[in-house]
Design a protein around this motif. Structure first.
Motif, PDB file in Angstrom:
ATOM      1  N   ALA A 170      41.651 -43.977  62.289  1.00 24.39           N
ATOM      2  CA  ALA A 170      42.033 -42.625  61.854  1.00 24.39           C
ATOM      3  C   ALA A 170      42.351 -42.605  60.360  1.00 24.39           C
ATOM      4  O   ALA A 170      42.043 -41.625  59.665  1.00 24.39           O
ATOM      5  CB  ALA A 170      43.226 -42.131  62.669  1.00 24.39           C
ATOM      6  N   VAL A 171      42.971 -43.674  59.866  1.00 30.36           N
ATOM      7  CA  VAL A 171      43.238 -43.742  58.419  1.00 30.36           C
ATOM      8  C   VAL A 171      41.906 -43.637  57.668  1.00 30.36           C
ATOM      9  O   VAL A 171      41.775 -42.846  56.725  1.00 30.36           O
ATOM     10  CB  VAL A 171      43.984 -45.043  58.031  1.00 30.36           C
ATOM     11  N   PRO A 184      51.050 -56.088  62.055  1.00 33.83           N
ATOM     12  CA  PRO A 184      49.610 -55.797  61.981  1.00 33.83           C
ATOM     13  C   PRO A 184      49.284 -54.700  60.956  1.00 33.83           C
ATOM     14  O   PRO A 184      48.320 -54.838  60.206  1.00 33.83           O
ATOM     15  CB  PRO A 184      49.236 -55.353  63.390  1.00 33.83           C
ATOM     16  N   VAL A 185      50.110 -53.652  60.903  1.00 40.59           N
ATOM     17  CA  VAL A 185      49.798 -52.548  59.984  1.00 40.59           C
ATOM     18  C   VAL A 185      50.008 -52.982  58.530  1.00 40.59           C
ATOM     19  O   VAL A 185      49.188 -52.690  57.661  1.00 40.59           O
ATOM     20  CB  VAL A 185      50.674 -51.309  60.309  1.00 40.59           C
ATOM     21  N   LEU A 190      42.005 -56.560  63.089  1.00 42.07           N
ATOM     22  CA  LEU A 190      43.182 -56.501  62.213  1.00 42.07           C
ATOM     23  C   LEU A 190      42.859 -55.986  60.813  1.00 42.07           C
ATOM     24  O   LEU A 190      43.707 -55.395  60.144  1.00 42.07           O
ATOM     25  CB  LEU A 190      43.864 -57.870  62.163  1.00 42.07           C
ATOM     26  N   ASP A 191      41.631 -56.178  60.415  1.00 39.35           N
ATOM     27  CA  ASP A 191      41.182 -55.668  59.129  1.00 39.35           C
ATOM     28  C   ASP A 191      41.302 -54.132  59.073  1.00 39.35           C
ATOM     29  O   ASP A 191      41.797 -53.563  58.109  1.00 39.35           O
ATOM     30  CB  ASP A 191      39.715 -56.084  58.996  1.00 39.35           C
ATOM     31  N   ARG A 241      44.566 -51.260  57.203  1.00 38.59           N
ATOM     32  CA  ARG A 241      44.151 -50.422  56.085  1.00 38.59           C
ATOM     33  C   ARG A 241      45.382 -49.938  55.323  1.00 38.59           C
ATOM     34  O   ARG A 241      46.382 -49.562  55.957  1.00 38.59           O
ATOM     35  CB  ARG A 241      43.413 -49.190  56.596  1.00 38.59           C
ATOM     36  N   PRO A 242      45.334 -49.908  53.993  1.00 38.57           N
ATOM     37  CA  PRO A 242      46.515 -49.467  53.237  1.00 38.57           C
ATOM     38  C   PRO A 242      46.952 -48.061  53.654  1.00 38.57           C
ATOM     39  O   PRO A 242      46.125 -47.178  53.878  1.00 38.57           O
ATOM     40  CB  PRO A 242      46.023 -49.471  51.786  1.00 38.57           C
ATOM     41  N   ILE A 243      48.264 -47.895  53.782  1.00 40.48           N
ATOM     42  CA  ILE A 243      48.820 -46.566  54.065  1.00 40.48           C
ATOM     43  C   ILE A 243      49.670 -46.136  52.870  1.00 40.48           C
ATOM     44  O   ILE A 243      50.078 -46.972  52.054  1.00 40.48           O
ATOM     45  CB  ILE A 243      49.649 -46.539  55.373  1.00 40.48           C
TER      46      ILE A 243
END
Ligand code: NCW
Length: 451
Positions: A214-215, A257-258, A285-286, A290-292
């Motif tokens: 979703a990111v 993980p995030v 995990l990649d 993802r950067p948030i």
């Protein structure tokens, strides 16, 4: 005014970063009602709450706060309190009844009106894509236990960004995935009411995967809008070994993980020892990491933990002595400060939004048209003080949302537990201010220099 005169608003604003916003939060199934209107599909909470024995008093969200019809009044109420940010959630089955395929234009139009109504009133809309109301059709296709649901969630995120991306000012993928995974699929206390730990572990992984997908979907459509995820985080207190295990199970199973791209190794080992091989694909995990732009934090209380031979993981929680809320949760603002400082120490200088903080209390008395709730005033003021202390120490906390704007459907507790800063009379749907709402209004005004 002389230079030495007291300036309470300066003291009040002290330490908050520039651009800080005060707000309140709700969630679709807890407030909207209108469960069968304008083409809304069935959700797992419709199904779960209608089955006898699942919710106190047999309550359901069929009507809830009737916010679906009363939203303009509720928006005006927010204005009267001086709110600057409103966190709401989109009911997936209202905008895409089966959780795949065509959008329901009437459902989308309702959220569009809500968000435009917020903007017209100068309140920033922050949308959560998933606050627990999965379309029942997705559950019948396997729910969060199957990978396909994560793919469907990414499509839904893409759709929402395409129809609301120009007006929403912050996106939150998930609310409290730990609760969805473990209370929904291991303990069975929340929808869909499954009691199977291996399923819960598969669900936790698919939720995380769906977050990462979703990111990507949101970034592609709305590259300039902040995107994050909301986790329920509790500092752990009690026997060190049990506390470390519970921290890995509840906090780090999602944080790591995030924010680091790894699951806690000791937790993988513990789960595999107890439940067998984990349905967790490390290649995901990649995407999961993802950067948030911000981490959403729901903070209510520290959790007290001790060793227990009966608990599946060998540790269980208990209520300590001292002040408890109506939920039985300890009142301890130092836990919020501790948590914020720890997040910075362990995960770096990430931006934090407090997406929920608040308390349920009983026995609130109506005096001269206002509900007197001194315990909630004390709760909010001590937690805002703890937040300010963390901000002064350099934690980059940018928003605070009180949970909740309104009393609402408190999941398996039905309407018995009241978290609102505004009381809802469910017979008449009247909104009655609590002292805490007035206190919060004054606190915001004082911070802004108007108090
Ligand atoms: S129940 C719960 N809540 C409340 C709910 O109204 C809201 O929708 C949620 O985001 C208030 O805030 C959240 N969270 C679950 C708390 C977990 C309790 C842990 C029990 C340990 C076994």
């Amino acid at each position: 005014m002389t230079a030495t005169a007291p300036q309470p608003w300066l003291a009040a604003a002290d330490g908050l970063p520039a651009g800080f916003r005060f707000g309140a939060a709700t969630a679709s199934y807890q407030v909207e009602g209108a469960a069968r209107e304008d083409g809304r599909g069935e959700s797992i909470w419709d199904r779960f709450s209608h089955l006898p024995g699942n919710v106190v008093n047999g309550d359901t969200g069929d009507v809830a706060c009737d916010h679906y019809h009363r939203w303009t009044d509720d928006l005006d109420l927010m204005v009267s309190l001086g709110l600057e940010s409103y966190r709401f959630s989109i009911a997936w089955p209202r905008v895409q009844p089966d959780g795949r395929g065509p959008l329901n234009a009437r459902g989308v139009a309702w959220y569009r009106r809500l968000v435009e109504g917020l903007l017209e009133r100068g309140i920033e809309p922050v949308a959560t894509l998933y606050h627990w109301d999965l379309p029942q059709a997705r559950q019948e296709a396997g729910g969060w236990a199957v990978r396909d649901t994560a793919l469907r969630f990414a499509e839904y995120a893409d759709s929402m960004a395409s129809v609301l991306g120009d007006v929403v000012e912050g996106w939150i993928t998930h609310n409290e995935p730990w609760v969805v995974a473990f209370l929904g699929h291991a303990h069975g206390r929340k929808a869909p009411g499954i009691r199977d730990w291996p399923t819960a572990l598969a669900v936790s992984h698919n939720l995380l995967l769906s977050h990462g997908l979703a990111v990507d979907a949101l970034r592609a459509r709305v590259p300039d809008t902040p995107v994050g995820i909301t986790l329920n985080l509790n500092p752990m207190r009690g026997e060190p070994e049990a506390a470390a295990l519970m921290d890995a199970h509840q906090n780090r199973w999602f944080l790591d993980p995030v924010l680091r791209g790894t699951y806690p190794a000791e937790m993988i080992e513990a789960y595999e020892r107890v439940f067998g091989a984990l349905p967790v694909n490390p290649e995901d995990l990649d995407v999961i990491s993802r950067p948030i732009d911000f981490l959403g934090v729901n903070y209510y209380n520290p959790t007290y933990v001790r060793a227990s031979s009966e608990a599946p993981l060998g540790a269980s929680t208990y209520a300590p002595r001292g002040a408890l809320t109506a939920m039985g949760w300890p009142v301890d603002a130092s836990g919020l400060h501790e948590l914020l400082v720890r997040l910075r120490a362990d995960y770096g200088d990430l931006e934090i939004w407090i997406t929920e903080n608040g308390a349920a209390f009983d026995d609130e008395k109506l005096v001269d048209g206002v509900v007197e709730d001194p315990s909630r005033v004390a709760y909010l003021s001590s937690h805002l003080e703890a937040l300010r202390r963390a901000a002064r120490e350099g934690v980059n906390v940018k928003r605070y949302h009180a949970w909740s704007l309104l009393d609402n459907f408190e999941w398996e507790h039905g309407y018995d537990k009241r978290f609102g800063i505004v009381r809802v009379d469910y017979e008449t749907q009247e909104r009655i201010l609590k002292r805490s709402a007035l206190w919060y209004r004054d606190h915001i005004a004082a911070t802004r220099g108007g108090g």
